[in-house]
Design an enzyme around this catalytic site. Structure first.
Site, PDB file in Angstrom:
ATOM      1  N   GLU A 135      15.200 -11.240 -32.289  1.00 57.56           N
ATOM      2  CA  GLU A 135      17.212 -11.855 -32.667  1.00 57.56           C
ATOM      3  C   GLU A 135      17.481 -13.602 -31.497  1.00 57.56           C
ATOM      4  OE1 GLU A 135      19.503  -8.179 -32.672  1.00 57.56           O
ATOM      5  OE2 GLU A 135      18.885  -9.167 -30.489  1.00 57.56           O
TER       6      GLU A 135
ATOM      7  N   LYS B 199      25.975  -1.816 -28.844  1.00 56.34           N
ATOM      8  CA  LYS B 199      26.225  -2.214 -27.202  1.00 56.34           C
ATOM      9  C   LYS B 199      27.546  -1.509 -26.620  1.00 56.34           C
ATOM     10  CE  LYS B 199      25.788  -6.112 -29.467  1.00 56.34           C
ATOM     11  NZ  LYS B 199      25.176  -8.324 -29.609  1.00 56.34           N
TER      12      LYS B 199
ATOM     13  N   GLU C 118      20.843 -10.039 -24.230  1.00 58.89           N
ATOM     14  CA  GLU C 118      22.452  -9.280 -23.325  1.00 58.89           C
ATOM     15  C   GLU C 118      21.391  -8.749 -22.198  1.00 58.89           C
ATOM     16  OE1 GLU C 118      24.500  -7.356 -25.921  1.00 58.89           O
ATOM     17  OE2 GLU C 118      25.306  -9.269 -27.372  1.00 58.89           O
TER      18      GLU C 118
ATOM     19  N   GLY D  99      26.144 -12.014 -32.408  1.00 59.01           N
ATOM     20  CA  GLY D  99      27.301 -12.532 -32.712  1.00 59.01           C
ATOM     21  C   GLY D  99      28.365 -13.879 -32.417  1.00 59.01           C
TER      22      GLY D  99
ATOM     23  N   ASN E  75      23.147  -1.268 -32.819  1.00 56.82           N
ATOM     24  CA  ASN E  75      22.740  -1.307 -31.177  1.00 56.82           C
ATOM     25  C   ASN E  75      24.591  -1.342 -31.665  1.00 56.82           C
ATOM     26  OD1 ASN E  75      23.321  -2.512 -28.597  1.00 56.82           O
ATOM     27  ND2 ASN E  75      22.682  -4.140 -29.108  1.00 56.82           N
TER      28      ASN E  75
ATOM     29  N   HIS F 234      16.864  -7.142 -24.622  1.00 59.61           N
ATOM     30  CA  HIS F 234      17.801  -7.318 -25.397  1.00 59.61           C
ATOM     31  C   HIS F 234      18.110  -8.760 -25.219  1.00 59.61           C
ATOM     32  CE1 HIS F 234      21.380  -7.887 -27.993  1.00 59.61           C
ATOM     33  NE2 HIS F 234      21.352  -7.596 -28.527  1.00 59.61           N
TER      34      HIS F 234
ATOM     35  N   SER G  31      23.981 -11.972 -36.651  1.00 58.90           N
ATOM     36  CA  SER G  31      24.234 -11.688 -37.772  1.00 58.90           C
ATOM     37  C   SER G  31      24.520 -11.106 -38.816  1.00 58.90           C
ATOM     38  CB  SER G  31      25.296 -13.300 -37.556  1.00 58.90           C
ATOM     39  OG  SER G  31      25.310 -13.823 -36.717  1.00 58.90           O
TER      40      SER G  31
END
Ligand code: PEP
Length: 254
Positions: A169, A11, A99, A175, A9, A97, A215
């Site tokens: 996730e 992003k 985000e 991250g 991904n 996702h 991560s």
């Protein structure tokens, strides 16, 4: 036997030249034949990566969108549909996702429509689920993940459910350089498989691939893949570097 699946991904990273550089470098590396690789570039770089894959004769490496709208077409400024992503060469789309849930207010209901829209448009959705740190601290992790899976797949027919990939996730691991403990990720995968079994039966539950994301790096991938219920990874930061991503794809079980 479920084929392991490792997805990148990117992003909102990499212009066209950088995407091409990545692809050329990555494609020169030794990759195991028994791991499905998916690259999810920004929309603007999909065609360039597709061109590199085709030039190298590597159509086994799949392309994915990072998101799709649930409608096929229409007045939805800024959006793209599953049909369009498919037309551009994608086989997969990330859906839900964290985000997008957090920064773009995507609800479980919207995610469910996107999952159904992806399937209808010929894409395999990678449905992202996972609890926030606050939810984990409040002891709500399991109920949140179960709800996200149930609602996210509520519009999916049993005959299509085997095409879905689920990425567990935990939001606090994305991250941050602080991955979940592999045993906790394995427990989440068992929970997810249990929900799949309730919804679609044991055959589907055993065939759906469940990734861990948060991560992941070349040093920890093998530990996650040693958990029997984990079938791959969704990789953000470490997927931007072709050397690191190739080492993740080429993990050795620890
Ligand atoms: C992600 O955003 O899906 C992700 C897993 O990111 P990272 O690998 O950087 O934690």
């Amino acid at each position: 036997m479920r084929t392991p699946i490792v997805a990148a991904n990117w992003k909102m990273n990499k212009g066209i030249a950088e995407a091409v550089d990545f692809a050329r470098d990555f494609l020169n590396r030794a990759l195991p034949p028994d791991v499905e690789v998916v690259i999810c570039p920004p929309y603007t770089a999909i065609a360039a990566v597709r061109g590199e894959l085709e030039a190298a004769g590597r159509s086994d490496i799949r392309l994915g969108a990072q998101d799709v709208h649930w409608e096929v077409k229409g007045a939805f400024t800024g959006e793209i549909s599953a049909f369009m992503a498919r037309d551009a060469g994608c086989s997969y789309s990330i859906v839900g996702h964290s985000e997008r849930r957090r920064m773009f207010s995507e609800t479980d209901a919207m995610v469910a429509r996107k999952v159904a829209g992806a399937l209808a448009g010929g894409l395999a959705p990678i449905l992202c689920v996972g609890e926030t740190a606050e939810e984990r601290d409040a002891g709500l992790a399991e109920s949140v993940v179960a709800r996200q899976v149930r609602t996210g797949l509520s519009g999916v027919q049993a005959s299509d459910a085997g095409r879905v990939v689920i990425a567990y996730e935990p939001v606090w691991a994305i991250g941050t350089g602080r991955p979940a403990a592999p045993s906790d990720a394995g427990r989440a995968a068992r929970l997810i498989r249990g929900v799949l079994e309730e919804m679609f039966g044991v055959g589907v539950a055993e065939s759906v691939r469940i990734q861990y994301g948060g991560s992941v790096d070349p040093g920890n991938m093998g530990e996650f893949m040693s958990e029997p219920g984990i079938d791959g990874a969704l990789v953000g930061g470490a997927s931007l570097d072709p050397e690191k991503f190739a080492r993740i794809v080429g993990y050795r079980r620890s």
